[in-house]
Design a protein around this motif. Structure first.
Motif, PDB file in Angstrom:
ATOM      1  N   UNK A   1      42.003  79.090 -28.827  1.00  0.00           N
ATOM      2  CA  UNK A   1      43.322  78.624 -29.453  1.00  0.00           C
ATOM      3  C   UNK A   1      43.698  77.281 -28.621  1.00  0.00           C
ATOM      4  N   UNK A   2      43.017  76.854 -27.620  1.00  0.00           N
ATOM      5  CA  UNK A   2      43.661  75.876 -27.040  1.00  0.00           C
ATOM      6  C   UNK A   2      43.583  74.588 -27.803  1.00  0.00           C
ATOM      7  N   UNK A   3      44.497  73.865 -27.930  1.00  0.00           N
ATOM      8  CA  UNK A   3      44.793  72.416 -28.714  1.00  0.00           C
ATOM      9  C   UNK A   3      44.945  72.898 -30.392  1.00  0.00           C
ATOM     10  N   UNK A   4      45.066  74.127 -30.563  1.00  0.00           N
ATOM     11  CA  UNK A   4      45.479  74.267 -31.900  1.00  0.00           C
ATOM     12  C   UNK A   4      46.902  74.324 -32.635  1.00  0.00           C
ATOM     13  N   UNK A   5      46.957  73.841 -33.698  1.00  0.00           N
ATOM     14  CA  UNK A   5      48.498  74.137 -34.057  1.00  0.00           C
ATOM     15  C   UNK A   5      48.608  75.636 -34.162  1.00  0.00           C
ATOM     16  N   UNK A   6      50.306  75.809 -34.434  1.00  0.00           N
ATOM     17  CA  UNK A   6      50.613  77.448 -34.141  1.00  0.00           C
ATOM     18  C   UNK A   6      50.045  78.004 -35.330  1.00  0.00           C
ATOM     19  N   UNK A   7      49.777  77.518 -36.662  1.00  0.00           N
ATOM     20  CA  UNK A   7      49.457  78.185 -37.768  1.00  0.00           C
ATOM     21  C   UNK A   7      47.851  78.480 -37.485  1.00  0.00           C
ATOM     22  N   UNK A   8      47.167  77.476 -37.032  1.00  0.00           N
ATOM     23  CA  UNK A   8      45.878  77.669 -36.919  1.00  0.00           C
ATOM     24  C   UNK A   8      45.495  78.569 -35.952  1.00  0.00           C
ATOM     25  N   UNK A   9      46.207  78.609 -34.825  1.00  0.00           N
ATOM     26  CA  UNK A   9      46.417  79.554 -33.628  1.00  0.00           C
ATOM     27  C   UNK A   9      46.455  81.211 -34.196  1.00  0.00           C
ATOM     28  N   UNK A  10      47.403  81.287 -35.124  1.00  0.00           N
ATOM     29  CA  UNK A  10      47.922  82.556 -35.580  1.00  0.00           C
ATOM     30  C   UNK A  10      46.567  82.812 -36.574  1.00  0.00           C
TER      31      UNK A  10
END
Ligand SMILES: Nc1ncnc2c1ncn2[C@@H]1O[C@H](COP(=O)(O)OP(=O)(O)OP(=O)(O)O)[C@@H](O)[C@H]1O
Length: 250
Positions: A175-184
């Protein structure tokens, strides 16, 4: 729940520097285990030892109940150990579907044996279709990887790994460098993985790890401070003192 991986008393030095000291924990069938710790705690070194890229100086590993210390990285992969790296490993000029299909076909053994090749190819294609459909990517699969956002590429990285139907999936900072929504979204895919797959997740974002993992192992200065459920880890005094002081306020 039986253990798919047992790490017993593993130590590793680089010269005089002790990167890991007497590390012991297990990964159970079907669970998601978070591996956290400050920069330099030894998380990636541990992944390198589990996957066979590094040899421990002491201690050993059991995988599926068997000692695997003598096995090469390739042999470990062939037994269902799959790892992602901090850097994306996709082929940018190929489409989403082609990237995932390569992994699915490898898993199905298409091209290696003649008998039943057509049936295996069909099963591999169905698996690709299902993975893209379940991912929530809102992509048909026909897009070139280079046209996707970085976050979408990381999700495809994960789908490629899942297409290999791993028994043990090792995710290094997915999840490094991902926006919150993408990480979720990525973690939702991890959470809904095949119940037979065990996952070890390295991530720096505490909220992500505590939200997504069944258990958490905390490394500090190459040693396991604590390994247990999020509640146990959150309440552990040594963890709070060394690493999660901020948790006291959360
Ligand atoms: N090949 C190597 N030679 C010498 N030192 C190394 C080597 N690999 C790792 N180290 C050292 O071992 C320690 C642990 O590194 P490692 O990358 O495992 O930590 P990490 O917990 O993954 O850190 P990060 O969160 O920053 O990725 C670090 O101090 C690192 O500099």
């Amino acid at each position: 729940m039986s253990a798919v991986l047992e790490v017993s008393g593993v130590s590793k030095r680089f010269g005089a520097f002790r990167a890991l000291t007497d590390v012991t924990f297990d990964v159970r069938e079907g669970e998601t285990l978070g591996l956290i710790g400050p920069n330099g705690a030894g998380k990636t070194t541990l992944f390198n030892i589990i996957t066979g890229f590094l040899r421990p100086d002491a201690g050993g590993l059991h995988y599926g109940g068997e000692a695997i210390d003598h096995l090469s990285p390739e042999r470990r992969v062939s037994r269902g150990m799959v790892r992602t790296f901090q850097k994306s490993m996709v082929f940018p000029e190929l489409t989403v579907r082609e990237n995932i299909a390569m992994a699915a076909r490898q898993r199905a053994g298409v091209g290696l044996r003649w008998g039943g090749a057509q049936r295996r190819l069909g099963a591999a294609e169905a698996r690709v279709h299902q993975l893209i459909g379940d991912s929530g990517l809102r992509r048909s699969g026909g897009e070139r990887m280079s046209d996707l956002s970085y976050g979408e590429q990381r999700i495809v990285d994960l789908l490629i790994s899942l297409a290999l139907e791993p028994r043990l999936l090792l995710l290094d900072e997915p999840t490094a460098g991902l926006a919150q929504e993408e990480a979720e979204r990525l973690l939702q895919i991890v959470r809904h993985h095949d119940a037979r797959t065990s996952v070890v997740l390295i991530a720096h974002d505490i909220d992500i790890v505590f939200g997504a993992c069944d258990r958490i192992a905390v490394l500090n200065l190459g040693q396991v401070l604590c390994c247990g459920t999020p509640e146990v880890v959150r309440a552990d005094a040594s963890v709070r003192a060394a690493y999660l002081g901020a948790l006291a306020d959360s």
